[in-house]
Design an enzyme around this catalytic site. Structure first.
Site, mmCIF file in Angstrom:
data_model
loop_
_atom_site.group_PDB
_atom_site.id
_atom_site.type_symbol
_atom_site.label_atom_id
_atom_site.label_comp_id
_atom_site.label_asym_id
_atom_site.label_seq_id
_atom_site.Cartn_x
_atom_site.Cartn_y
_atom_site.Cartn_z
ATOM 1 N N THR A 42 37.670 42.514 29.780
ATOM 2 C CA THR A 42 36.760 43.291 29.099
ATOM 3 C C THR A 42 35.487 42.650 28.503
ATOM 4 O O THR A 42 35.442 41.535 27.995
ATOM 5 C CB THR A 42 37.645 43.597 27.767
ATOM 6 O OG1 THR A 42 38.818 44.388 27.872
ATOM 7 C CG2 THR A 42 36.843 44.514 26.972
ATOM 8 N N LYS A 85 36.043 39.621 20.018
ATOM 9 C CA LYS A 85 35.252 39.806 21.198
ATOM 10 C C LYS A 85 34.957 41.125 21.561
ATOM 11 O O LYS A 85 33.737 41.609 21.488
ATOM 12 C CB LYS A 85 35.513 38.971 22.272
ATOM 13 C CG LYS A 85 35.088 39.373 23.584
ATOM 14 C CD LYS A 85 35.766 38.898 24.912
ATOM 15 C CE LYS A 85 36.947 39.409 25.155
ATOM 16 N NZ LYS A 85 37.176 40.395 26.113
ATOM 17 N N LYS A 132 36.920 51.347 27.670
ATOM 18 C CA LYS A 132 37.893 50.398 27.201
ATOM 19 C C LYS A 132 37.212 49.983 25.723
ATOM 20 O O LYS A 132 38.146 49.861 24.897
ATOM 21 C CB LYS A 132 37.494 48.971 28.207
ATOM 22 C CG LYS A 132 38.311 47.808 27.482
ATOM 23 C CD LYS A 132 39.769 47.834 27.383
ATOM 24 C CE LYS A 132 40.202 46.609 26.671
ATOM 25 N NZ LYS A 132 41.753 46.668 26.723
HETATM 26 P P1 NAP Z 1 43.637 34.261 27.955
HETATM 27 O O1 NAP Z 1 45.134 34.056 28.190
HETATM 28 O O2 NAP Z 1 42.750 33.523 27.148
HETATM 29 O O3 NAP Z 1 43.152 34.098 29.612
HETATM 30 C C1 NAP Z 1 41.873 33.886 30.064
HETATM 31 C C2 NAP Z 1 42.079 33.173 31.369
HETATM 32 O O4 NAP Z 1 40.424 33.176 31.895
HETATM 33 C C3 NAP Z 1 42.352 31.783 31.407
HETATM 34 O O5 NAP Z 1 43.131 31.404 32.444
HETATM 35 C C4 NAP Z 1 41.224 30.834 31.273
HETATM 36 O O6 NAP Z 1 41.323 29.674 31.738
HETATM 37 C C5 NAP Z 1 40.285 31.703 32.118
HETATM 38 N N1 NAP Z 1 38.809 31.437 31.830
HETATM 39 C C6 NAP Z 1 38.256 31.774 30.562
HETATM 40 N N2 NAP Z 1 36.848 31.456 30.784
HETATM 41 C C7 NAP Z 1 36.623 31.089 32.006
HETATM 42 C C8 NAP Z 1 35.680 30.383 32.813
HETATM 43 N N3 NAP Z 1 34.350 30.271 32.015
HETATM 44 N N4 NAP Z 1 35.799 29.848 33.850
HETATM 45 C C9 NAP Z 1 36.951 30.044 34.291
HETATM 46 N N5 NAP Z 1 38.135 30.386 33.968
HETATM 47 C C10 NAP Z 1 37.952 30.995 32.587
HETATM 48 O O7 NAP Z 1 43.293 35.927 27.741
HETATM 49 P P2 NAP Z 1 43.732 37.052 28.410
HETATM 50 O O8 NAP Z 1 44.505 37.555 27.122
HETATM 51 O O9 NAP Z 1 44.760 36.996 29.521
HETATM 52 O O10 NAP Z 1 42.945 37.990 28.470
HETATM 53 C C11 NAP Z 1 41.955 38.122 29.702
HETATM 54 C C12 NAP Z 1 41.137 39.404 29.312
HETATM 55 O O11 NAP Z 1 41.721 40.610 29.383
HETATM 56 C C13 NAP Z 1 39.972 39.419 28.251
HETATM 57 O O12 NAP Z 1 38.895 39.879 28.745
HETATM 58 C C14 NAP Z 1 40.837 40.136 27.238
HETATM 59 O O13 NAP Z 1 39.806 40.856 26.438
HETATM 60 C C15 NAP Z 1 41.270 41.142 28.363
HETATM 61 N N6 NAP Z 1 42.577 41.951 27.754
HETATM 62 C C16 NAP Z 1 43.662 41.403 27.235
HETATM 63 C C17 NAP Z 1 44.754 42.057 26.676
HETATM 64 C C18 NAP Z 1 46.004 41.254 26.109
HETATM 65 O O14 NAP Z 1 46.759 42.008 25.545
HETATM 66 N N7 NAP Z 1 46.060 40.038 26.110
HETATM 67 C C19 NAP Z 1 44.897 43.219 26.759
HETATM 68 C C20 NAP Z 1 43.808 44.045 27.625
HETATM 69 C C21 NAP Z 1 42.865 43.283 27.855
HETATM 70 P P3 NAP Z 1 42.161 28.399 31.206
HETATM 71 O O15 NAP Z 1 43.389 28.426 31.496
HETATM 72 O O16 NAP Z 1 41.521 27.372 31.451
HETATM 73 O O17 NAP Z 1 41.681 28.694 29.496
#
Ligand code: NAP
Length: 297
Positions: free
Chosen positions: A98, A241, A173
């Site tokens: 997102t 965010k 979204k």
């Molecule tokens: P998360 O657990 O924090 O995962 C983020 C991933 O991206 C991690 O593997 C991180 O690597 C990697 N990453 C972040 N910045 C990076 C960079 N600059 N370069 C390379 N890798 C990078 O977050 P998430 O919950 O999976 O969410 C991911 C996305 O989905 C977000 O945009 C969020 O808003 C969206 N989303 C989440 C949910 C939910 O319920 N969680 C629902 C809908 C949408 P590291 O392992 O090194 O930190």
């Protein structure tokens, strides 16, 4: 015909189970993550590990990104050793993070200049939906590219909707996030009141989940609140965010979002008290604190 080769960048709470579902569905999968533990885990299950987003792109026809915020997608796609350094002409880039709709549109333009089509395909349905493959996916970009990726989307989600040109997936979204945040506030306020007046919370939850107050949030996160389990599903800092993105985009459009602004401020209390990595349902603790209620046992 050789199976479509899939690349996946970003193996966090969402990305890891989503990538795993594609692997289980039989697609050859190359994966990259900034920290290595999740890469090793998926490699042990049959994925090919890669050392950079460019290396993923060199080995894939469809390249998915699921990272955090706009600058992160810019880095893994446009940056050094990014996707566009490795992607071949005709590949399709699918960003499921997102991020800002404006940034999505710019990435689509830069990708097109290299012969790569880009879709913005953010999701809703949380960690549960990611694991079960039941996400809602809202997709912006070229319709033919959408059709080409549809079989992969069908592995990841249940409700898959083409919503318009580049950036529209992100716009939809943000609408979703406005509604989710206010629903979380509704749950938090209701449950904080119930606790304050000494009701049996299990009974309250059972009753209101079935009636007009019922919601996905209440069904999935209500029980976690009652257990005092504030591990994320959806982290407070990610919720913040998305609310920031919504408030910025609405300000540019001249649309007031008074409820969204309020809940953004309330979540800030959690960030300020070190709870930014908890789940967004931890908002109940802020409402309890406003009511002078003691810490949960
Ligand atoms: P998360 O657990 O924090 O995962 C983020 C991933 O991206 C991690 O593997 C991180 O690597 C990697 N990453 C972040 N910045 C990076 C960079 N600059 N370069 C390379 N890798 C990078 O977050 P998430 O919950 O999976 O969410 C991911 C996305 O989905 C977000 O945009 C969020 O808003 C969206 N989303 C989440 C949910 C939910 O319920 N969680 C629902 C809908 C949408 P590291 O392992 O090194 O930190």
């Amino acid at each position: 015909m050789a199976p479509v080769r899939v690349g996946w960048i970003g193996l966090g709470i969402m990305g890891k189970p989503m990538a795993r579902n594609l692997l289980k569905a039989g697609y050859p999968l190359t994966v990259y993550n900034r920290s290595r533990a999740a890469v090793e885990e998926l490699a042990a299950e049959g994925a090919t590990p890669a050392a950079s987003p460019a290396e993923v792109a060199r080995q894939a026809d469809r390249i998915f990104t699921m990272v955090t915020d706009s600058p992160d997608v810019e880095q893994v796609v446009l940056g050094p050793q990014g996707v566009l350094e490795g992607a071949r002409e005709g590949a399709i880039l699918i960003d499921m993070s997102t991020i800002s709709p404006q940034v999505s549109r710019r990435i689509a333009q830069e990708a097109a200049a290299k012969g790569v089509q880009a879709l913005d395909a953010p999701v809703s349905g949380g960690d549960v939906g990611a694991r079960k493959g039941t996400l809602s996916i809202m997709v912006g970009g070229d319709r033919e590219a959408f059709e080409a990726v549809l079989p992969l989307f069908q592995v990841l989600g249940k409700t898959i909707t083409y919503v318009g040109p580049a950036g529209s997936g992100q716009e939809v979204k943000l609408v979703n996030q406005i509604v989710v945040a206010l629903t979380v506030l509704a749950m938090a306020e209701g449950l904080a009141y119930a606790r304050k007046v000494g009701l049996d919370l299990e009974t309250v939850l059972q009753v209101i989940t079935q009636g007009a107050a019922g919601s996905w949030t209440l069904s999935h996160y209500g029980p976690r609140v009652l257990r005092g389990d504030f591990a994320p599903g959806f982290m407070v800092r990610l919720q913040q965010k998305d609310l920031r993105l919504a408030l910025e985009s609405a300000a540019a459009a001249g649309q007031p979002l008074p409820g969204t602004a309020l809940v953004h401020q309330l979540f800030r209390h959690l960030e300020a008290t070190g709870a930014g990595n908890e789940g967004n349902h931890a908002l109940v603790k802020v409402l309890e604190a406003l009511g002078g209620q003691g810490e949960r046992g």
